[in-house]
Structures are given as C-alpha cells and as structure tokens.
Design an enzyme around this catalytic site. Structure first.
Site, PDB file in Angstrom:
ATOM      1  N   GLU A 105       0.847  -1.187   0.000  1.00 49.11           N
ATOM      2  CA  GLU A 105       0.000   0.000   0.000  1.00 49.11           C
ATOM      3  C   GLU A 105       0.885   1.241   0.000  1.00 49.11           C
ATOM      4  OE1 GLU A 105      -2.703  -3.203   1.181  1.00 49.11           O
ATOM      5  OE2 GLU A 105      -0.777  -2.573   2.013  1.00 49.11           O
ATOM      6  N   SER A 106       1.434   1.557  -1.162  1.00 48.88           N
ATOM      7  CA  SER A 106       2.183   2.785  -1.433  1.00 48.88           C
ATOM      8  C   SER A 106       3.676   2.677  -1.143  1.00 48.88           C
ATOM      9  CB  SER A 106       1.528   3.990  -0.751  1.00 48.88           C
ATOM     10  OG  SER A 106       0.198   4.154  -1.231  1.00 48.88           O
ATOM     11  N   SER A 165       1.837   0.670  -8.788  1.00 47.51           N
ATOM     12  CA  SER A 165       2.655   1.522  -7.930  1.00 47.51           C
ATOM     13  C   SER A 165       4.056   1.617  -8.506  1.00 47.51           C
ATOM     14  CB  SER A 165       2.743   0.963  -6.501  1.00 47.51           C
ATOM     15  OG  SER A 165       1.562   1.215  -5.778  1.00 47.51           O
ATOM     16  N   CYS A 222      -1.945   4.025   1.599  1.00 48.83           N
ATOM     17  CA  CYS A 222      -3.316   4.228   1.134  1.00 48.83           C
ATOM     18  C   CYS A 222      -4.236   3.183   1.752  1.00 48.83           C
ATOM     19  CB  CYS A 222      -3.359   4.167  -0.391  1.00 48.83           C
ATOM     20  SG  CYS A 222      -2.771   2.594  -1.060  1.00 48.83           S
ATOM     21  N   HIS A 272       1.001   6.155  -7.621  1.00 53.28           N
ATOM     22  CA  HIS A 272       0.103   5.083  -7.184  1.00 53.28           C
ATOM     23  C   HIS A 272      -1.242   5.254  -7.884  1.00 53.28           C
ATOM     24  CE1 HIS A 272       3.079   3.991  -4.219  1.00 53.28           C
ATOM     25  NE2 HIS A 272       3.176   5.272  -3.930  1.00 53.28           N
TER      26      HIS A 272
END
Length: 485
Positions: free
Chosen positions: A82-83, A267, A97, A296
């Site tokens: 997540e990022s 990403s 995120c 992203h």
C-alpha cells in the site's frame, strides 16, 4: 493501488507522514553499536543504517508489507503493498493508502530512531492527506481529521504539540496538514556545516475521475505466474514504457521500481540522479545528489484515483525560455512540463496540485483579515458544511482566471483549524512574485491548454514554509446548438 477484489471500494488517497530528526543529512550522529544497525557501509548513516527487517516490523503495525527496495546513493525507496516508504539519513517519508494505520507506526519509528540511531528528538513532523473518499471505512485515529490531530498532539505534547490546517473547500476536495515547529536537535549532531537553512520541496498531483482510456491499462486480469513477484514487476516496467511514465524524467537519470497488482492497480518508486551541471534546475540543497518520485494508481470506476509526488526542485521557467540543452544531456523537466506529462498519462476529470516548499527567508505574515478559527469538526460534518475554508478562484469557461492574493494563517492554539481568507491589500503591493506564485502560473499554463478550468487557488504561508494549492476540473463539452432554438 490494487484491492484484492472489486466488490468493496478502495481508498486511493494516501496518508503522508514525514518525520525529520535533523535538518540535514550531514547532521546525523555516528552509527551506534547496535545489532539492528549496519556498520562500515558507505552512505549507511543515520536512519539508513537501520536493517530492513526492523522497518518491516514497523510496517506490519501499519498493515502493509515490503514488495521491493531500491537502494540509492542517498535514499532507500521501499515499494509497499500500500504505497511507499522512503528512508534518508535524517528523515523518513511513509505514504500509505487504503485502510492502513499510518500513524500507528509513529511510536515504533520514534523508538527505532532513538534506540538504533541515537536520535532522541524529532526536529519536525508533517502529516498530510487529501480528504478521504470513504472516511467511514477508516479505523483507529484515521476515523476523522480531529482524531488524527489529537493522536499527533498527544505524541508531541512535551514539545508543545503542532498546528493543523484545512486548505480548500471543506464541502469539496480539500487538503489537510499537521505540522510541528522546529526543535533543537540532539546535542551530538553537527549543525555547523550547513548555513543556508534546510531546503525542502514537495510537489503533489492528486487526481480523481480518471478517463476510461487512462484507467484500462492498469487492469491486469490474471497474470500468468503472478505468484512470482518478478512477473508483476516485469509487467509494470513494460506498462511504464508504453504509457510514457518512464519519460516523465530522463530515463538515463532514473531508476524505476514498478509493480502491477492483480487484478488491477499500479505503484512505482523512482530515484532520480540530479546532474550537478544541469542549468535547467534551480539551486539544490547542499550535498543533495538524488531525488525521488512516486506514483500510485487505483483504476476502478467509481473511485478511480492516481497520485504523483516528487521532491526534485524544478524550474518554473518553461522550456522555451530555459537555457539550451547541453549536447548529449537530457534536460530535467520544468514544472509546467512535468504537470503536462503526468496529466497526459492519467487524464483526470478532477485534480488538486500542491507545492509545499521551505521558505526560511520568506517575509513575515502580513496583517491579513482572517476568519475566526473553529474547533475541529468530524469528517462527516466537514462534508456537510456549506462554509469554505479557502480562497476560491473559479473561472467560468472562456474567462480569464482571477488572481488570488497570498494568505498568512492566523496564530491559534494547537487543536484549532486554521482557515484562509482574503487580504484587504493587493498582493502585488505586498510581495514580488515568488516561487509559489510562479508555480501557480505554471499549473495554470500547463492545464488550461489541455481543457481544464481552475476552481480553487490558494497561496498560504506557514512557519518557514510556503504552499501553493490549486484545484482543476476538466471542462465539460457543450452539446451542439439545436437548429431553431
């Protein structure tokens, strides 16, 4: 970023935490004799001396994991599920995120810095994010902005807490910022080498409602052999070339680490080597040879979103006015060109742009007429509010944009929202055109020619920082006139 399925909406807008333990990389103390630190490795000083597994344990608290790492000359770039996570000798940037618990990683970060690196004090802390699309899906301190501020104030209560700001329309897209004031670094840090003040520069493009043709390439379906990370990485590298992402900065100066998610999402982290003799770039901070950018993408219809963030200081002089390119050397983009390249890839229906730049020599706050500060409202209350905590500059189609004066925030106690309002005096009489206003001009010139209208423009002064904030939306195509109408 990719969700595991397309049933529940995914929160693309990221939570961005940036923690400085010293104003410069050269000020960090020597590496401690600690089992979680590497020793006698060139460039591995300060926070970069912390071993990878230690950061992975911290990221587990945040609810994300490491996919890959690029180790640069001055920065380590971790691509996350997540990022992203960036590690410098003297500071960290954690961008996550979805429903990740970004701020819950902060206590562990502080413990690692103190115990492994001998950094016992935070010099400055910044936390920011765009307004959430689905705030009801968040948990922990991220349930609403007020809870996040209370959590941060509690951590920094011994140093006086911080100040929180809402920038933009509280009943529309807005940007939220929490920042602490600088505090004296640890006594064993070398503070004599630098004398120009710390220089900091971050440009963000936060894009929503991506065009269908821009979203489609980020749906991967079932990649053959997707259990092998290298398959997703190879797909992402090829996709980056096809879409022009590899051309945002010169490929010869860029190390790109990209990942395609299954069934959708993308990403990328990139480390950019800064050529010391490139006259198209403005003055860079002392000893800075490397910058980063990160992208992203959440492509699902209904909550499509893409973000671009970069810390490379770019010229606000457009290419046709820039110095000529040296033979055999690829020129770094100016700010206007960068915005155009990013928007060309993602074709958003709406976007917000921020330039957040340190300004140690900025003029003192002006005697602005400011609206009263108000206690924090919940995220849901903000979305229902009809008040606007911004200077709106909306241009109807075909009209020239209205220039909005620079605004200085009110000084209030921690725990209050700062809101912007109009200056009574003409801004041009108070200030010559500075970097922030030149950035606003670059934003407008980059996007007006591509069919966008500006809906918000705010210039804001903080303690030692200037902000340029602008929102744009794609102009709606007018239907053809009916005969006889």
């Amino acid at each position: 970023m990719g969700a595991s399925d397309n049933i529940a909406p995914f929160e693309g807008p990221e939570k961005l935490l940036e923690i400085w333990f010293a104003p410069y990389a050269s000020a960090v103390p020597p590496v401690l004799d600690h089992p979680d630190a590497v020793h006698d490795v060139a460039g591995r000083v300060g926070l970069r001396a912390v071993k990878r597994h230690v950061w992975e344990d911290m990221l587990a608290i945040v609810k994300c994991k490491v996919l890959s790492v690029v180790e640069g000359a001055q920065i380590d770039a971790y691509l996350l599920s997540e990022s992203s996570f960036f590690v410098f000798p003297h500071k960290l940037i954690l961008k996550t995120c979805g429903t990740t618990l970004n701020l819950l990683g902060l206590p562990r970060i502080l413990a690692i810095a103190a115990n492994v690196c001998g950094m016992h004090k935070v010099w400055r802390c910044f936390y920011s994010r765009k307004s959430f699309m689905f705030p009801e899906r968040q948990s922990g301190p991220h349930r609403d902005w007020g809870a996040e501020v209370e959590y941060l104030d509690d951590i920094f209560k011994d140093s006086g807490g911080g100040a929180a700001y809402t920038v933009g329309k509280v009943n529309g897209d807005h940007w939220l910022l929490y920042m602490t004031t600088p505090h004296a670094p640890d006594a064993d840090m070398d503070m004599e080498e630098e004398d120009d003040g710390p220089e900091d520069y971050t440009i963000e493009l936060l894009m929503s409602d991506l065009a269908p043709e821009a979203r489609t390439p980020f749906f991967t379906g079932d990649l053959a052999g997707a259990e092998d990370v290298s398959v997703e990485q190879a797909h992402a590298q090829e996709l980056s070339k096809q879409l022009g992402i590899t051309n945002i900065f010169p490929a010869s100066a860029t190390t790109l680490d990209a990942y395609s998610f299954v069934p959708c999402g993308y990403s990328a982290n990139a480390l950019v080597t800064l050529p010391p003799d490139d006259t198209s770039l403005p003055h860079q901070p002392h000893h800075v040879e490397e910058g980063y950018y990160t992208i992203h993408v959440t492509p699902e219809e209904g909550w499509s979103y893409a973000s671009f963030e970069c810390n490379v200081q770019l010229s606000t002089t457009h290419a046709h006015n820039a110095p000529p390119k040296r033979k055999g050397k690829a020129r770094m983009p100016d700010l206007q060109t960068l915005v155009q390249r990013v928007v060309q890839v993602f074709q958003p229906g709406r976007l917000s742009l921020t330039l957040f730049v340190s300004a140690p020599d900025s003029p003192p706050p002006s005697p602005a007429s400011t609206s009263p500060s108000t206690p924090y409202a919940s995220e849901s209350e903000l979305s229902m509010s009809s008040s606007i905590s911004s200077l709106s500059s909306v241009e109807p189609d075909g009209e020239e944009p209205k220039e909005t004066p620079r605004v200085a925030p009110t000084t209030v106690a921690p725990g209050l929202v700062h809101t912007a309002s109009t200056l009574a005096l003409d801004a041009d009489e108070l200030y010559p055109e500075g970097q922030v206003e030149r950035a606003q001009r670059a934003f407008l010139q980059a996007l007006a020619a591509r069919g966008y209208r500006r809906t918000d423009k705010i210039n804001y002064e903080f303690g030692g920082y200037d902000l340029a904030f602008a929102s744009f939306e794609r102009k709606k195509t007018r239907p053809p006139a009916q005969n006889g109408a």
